[in-house]
Design a protein around this motif. Structure first.
Motif, PDB file in Angstrom:
ATOM      1  N   CYS A   1    -102.707 -31.727 -18.651  1.00  0.00           N
ATOM      2  CA  CYS A   1    -104.051 -32.198 -18.283  1.00  0.00           C
ATOM      3  C   CYS A   1    -104.125 -33.719 -18.348  1.00  0.00           C
ATOM      4  N   TYR A   2    -103.560 -34.283 -19.399  1.00  0.00           N
ATOM      5  CA  TYR A   2    -103.567 -35.735 -19.549  1.00  0.00           C
ATOM      6  C   TYR A   2    -102.780 -36.407 -18.416  1.00  0.00           C
ATOM      7  N   LEU A   3    -101.567 -35.910 -18.158  1.00  0.00           N
ATOM      8  CA  LEU A   3    -100.703 -36.527 -17.140  1.00  0.00           C
ATOM      9  C   LEU A   3    -101.303 -36.414 -15.738  1.00  0.00           C
ATOM     10  N   VAL A   4    -101.909 -35.272 -15.439  1.00  0.00           N
ATOM     11  CA  VAL A   4    -102.569 -35.089 -14.139  1.00  0.00           C
ATOM     12  C   VAL A   4    -103.745 -36.064 -14.033  1.00  0.00           C
ATOM     13  N   GLY A   5    -104.496 -36.180 -15.126  1.00  0.00           N
ATOM     14  CA  GLY A   5    -105.628 -37.111 -15.162  1.00  0.00           C
ATOM     15  C   GLY A   5    -105.187 -38.551 -14.960  1.00  0.00           C
ATOM     16  N   ALA A   6    -103.947 -38.849 -15.379  1.00  0.00           N
ATOM     17  CA  ALA A   6    -103.395 -40.201 -15.228  1.00  0.00           C
ATOM     18  C   ALA A   6    -102.795 -40.403 -13.829  1.00  0.00           C
ATOM     19  N   GLY A   7    -102.910 -39.377 -12.977  1.00  0.00           N
ATOM     20  CA  GLY A   7    -102.488 -39.521 -11.590  1.00  0.00           C
ATOM     21  C   GLY A   7    -101.077 -39.056 -11.263  1.00  0.00           C
ATOM     22  N   HIS A   8    -100.439 -38.373 -12.214  1.00  0.00           N
ATOM     23  CA  HIS A   8     -99.078 -37.892 -11.950  1.00  0.00           C
ATOM     24  C   HIS A   8     -99.095 -36.510 -11.305  1.00  0.00           C
ATOM     25  N   GLN A   9     -97.990 -36.203 -10.636  1.00  0.00           N
ATOM     26  CA  GLN A   9     -97.813 -34.889 -10.019  1.00  0.00           C
ATOM     27  C   GLN A   9     -97.023 -34.054 -11.032  1.00  0.00           C
ATOM     28  N   VAL A  10     -97.682 -33.046 -11.621  1.00  0.00           N
ATOM     29  CA  VAL A  10     -97.102 -32.352 -12.763  1.00  0.00           C
ATOM     30  C   VAL A  10     -97.052 -30.847 -12.530  1.00  0.00           C
ATOM     31  N   GLU A  11     -95.946 -30.232 -12.928  1.00  0.00           N
ATOM     32  CA  GLU A  11     -95.843 -28.781 -12.874  1.00  0.00           C
ATOM     33  C   GLU A  11     -95.385 -28.278 -14.237  1.00  0.00           C
ATOM     34  N   LEU A  12     -96.013 -27.188 -14.681  1.00  0.00           N
ATOM     35  CA  LEU A  12     -95.721 -26.592 -15.986  1.00  0.00           C
ATOM     36  C   LEU A  12     -94.853 -25.354 -15.787  1.00  0.00           C
ATOM     37  N   PHE A  13     -93.766 -25.269 -16.553  1.00  0.00           N
ATOM     38  CA  PHE A  13     -92.845 -24.129 -16.450  1.00  0.00           C
ATOM     39  C   PHE A  13     -92.783 -23.401 -17.791  1.00  0.00           C
ATOM     40  N   LEU A  14     -93.290 -22.166 -17.808  1.00  0.00           N
ATOM     41  CA  LEU A  14     -93.280 -21.380 -19.042  1.00  0.00           C
ATOM     42  C   LEU A  14     -92.065 -20.449 -19.117  1.00  0.00           C
ATOM     43  N   GLU A  15     -91.450 -20.169 -17.964  1.00  0.00           N
ATOM     44  CA  GLU A  15     -90.213 -19.373 -17.928  1.00  0.00           C
ATOM     45  C   GLU A  15     -89.227 -20.144 -17.048  1.00  0.00           C
ATOM     46  N   PRO A  16     -88.842 -21.344 -17.480  1.00  0.00           N
ATOM     47  CA  PRO A  16     -88.093 -22.233 -16.593  1.00  0.00           C
ATOM     48  C   PRO A  16     -86.681 -21.738 -16.286  1.00  0.00           C
ATOM     49  N   THR A  17     -86.281 -21.958 -15.037  1.00  0.00           N
ATOM     50  CA  THR A  17     -84.933 -21.607 -14.604  1.00  0.00           C
ATOM     51  C   THR A  17     -84.134 -22.894 -14.378  1.00  0.00           C
ATOM     52  N   LEU A  18     -82.840 -22.739 -14.231  1.00  0.00           N
ATOM     53  CA  LEU A  18     -81.978 -23.879 -13.937  1.00  0.00           C
ATOM     54  C   LEU A  18     -82.421 -24.542 -12.638  1.00  0.00           C
ATOM     55  N   GLU A  19     -82.753 -23.727 -11.651  1.00  0.00           N
ATOM     56  CA  GLU A  19     -83.197 -24.236 -10.352  1.00  0.00           C
ATOM     57  C   GLU A  19     -84.463 -25.087 -10.506  1.00  0.00           C
ATOM     58  N   ASP A  20     -85.410 -24.598 -11.325  1.00  0.00           N
ATOM     59  CA  ASP A  20     -86.630 -25.367 -11.592  1.00  0.00           C
ATOM     60  C   ASP A  20     -86.265 -26.743 -12.144  1.00  0.00           C
TER      61      ASP A  20
ATOM     62  N   VAL B   1     -97.501 -39.046 -25.926  1.00  0.00           N
ATOM     63  CA  VAL B   1     -97.464 -38.812 -24.474  1.00  0.00           C
ATOM     64  C   VAL B   1     -98.030 -40.007 -23.716  1.00  0.00           C
ATOM     65  N   GLU B   2     -99.077 -40.610 -24.261  1.00  0.00           N
ATOM     66  CA  GLU B   2     -99.645 -41.792 -23.602  1.00  0.00           C
ATOM     67  C   GLU B   2     -98.595 -42.896 -23.512  1.00  0.00           C
ATOM     68  N   GLY B   3     -97.853 -43.100 -24.590  1.00  0.00           N
ATOM     69  CA  GLY B   3     -96.794 -44.102 -24.597  1.00  0.00           C
ATOM     70  C   GLY B   3     -95.658 -43.721 -23.651  1.00  0.00           C
ATOM     71  N   TRP B   4     -95.316 -42.444 -23.649  1.00  0.00           N
ATOM     72  CA  TRP B   4     -94.241 -41.934 -22.774  1.00  0.00           C
ATOM     73  C   TRP B   4     -94.622 -42.135 -21.307  1.00  0.00           C
ATOM     74  N   ALA B   5     -95.882 -41.829 -20.980  1.00  0.00           N
ATOM     75  CA  ALA B   5     -96.358 -41.970 -19.600  1.00  0.00           C
ATOM     76  C   ALA B   5     -96.345 -43.447 -19.169  1.00  0.00           C
ATOM     77  N   LYS B   6     -96.659 -44.355 -20.101  1.00  0.00           N
ATOM     78  CA  LYS B   6     -96.601 -45.791 -19.788  1.00  0.00           C
ATOM     79  C   LYS B   6     -95.163 -46.184 -19.435  1.00  0.00           C
ATOM     80  N   GLN B   7     -94.193 -45.641 -20.166  1.00  0.00           N
ATOM     81  CA  GLN B   7     -92.776 -45.899 -19.866  1.00  0.00           C
ATOM     82  C   GLN B   7     -92.421 -45.346 -18.484  1.00  0.00           C
ATOM     83  N   ALA B   8     -92.982 -44.183 -18.167  1.00  0.00           N
ATOM     84  CA  ALA B   8     -92.727 -43.566 -16.860  1.00  0.00           C
ATOM     85  C   ALA B   8     -93.273 -44.458 -15.745  1.00  0.00           C
ATOM     86  N   ASP B   9     -94.452 -45.027 -15.978  1.00  0.00           N
ATOM     87  CA  ASP B   9     -95.059 -45.912 -14.985  1.00  0.00           C
ATOM     88  C   ASP B   9     -94.206 -47.164 -14.789  1.00  0.00           C
TER      89      ASP B   9
END
Length: 154
Positions: A25-44, A144-152
């Motif tokens: 929710c935070y990352l989407v609110g910050a304008g990022h394109q985010v997908e959540l994986f609860l049963e992630p695969t290698l392909e994901d 996460v806020e700090g991590w997202a700043k690094q991503a930016d």
């Protein structure tokens, strides 16, 4: 700059999943394109190797990776795809009362594997101790806020 971020969750009782949902929710609110994986695969996961991956994992049993995240970990470990362009972060949830060697073991193992695959951490792994922080979000959100700043910046 908007980043493409995959959030990969290892959860046993729902705590890590709850943290991951707030983070998304935070990352989407910050304008990022985010997908959540609860049963992630290698392909994901491989779909993000030019982008950003955030692993949010609790720890189970003797410091192990939760069952829903373990297949991804094993697949990465078996196929060993080098991912020098992947930038990542790890939020590891644990309980120090189980002993230092097991503490945050799920997230720690994932962090170590990603480093071996030549992925680049944006910041240090966050280890959340349930003994100290009853509400994991209190420490996870500022991280996460700090991590997202690094991503930016990256």
């Amino acid at each position: 700059m908007m980043a493409k971020i995959g959030v990969f969750v290892g959860s046993v009782f729902g705590g890590a999943e709850e943290v991951a949902q707030e983070v998304v929710c935070y990352l989407v609110g910050a304008g990022h394109q985010v997908e959540l994986f609860l049963e992630p695969t290698l392909e994901d996961f491989l779909g993000y190797q030019q982008d950003l991956a955030l692993v949010v994992s609790s720890t189970t049993g003797q410091g192990e990776i939760p069952d829903n995240l373990l297949p991804l970990y094993q697949a990465l470990n078996d196929s060993f795809p080098l991912m020098p362009r992947l930038r990542y972060g790890v939020i590891a949830l644990g309980d120090s009362s189980y002993g230092e060697d097991r503490f945050c073991g799920g997230g720690r193992q994932f962090d170590e594997l990603l480093a071996q695959l030549q992925a680049k951490p944006l910041t240090e792994r966050l280890d959340v101790d349930a003994c100290v922080n009853f509400d994991a979000l209190e420490v996870a959100m500022p991280w996460v806020e700090g991590w997202a700043k690094q991503a930016d910046a990256a």
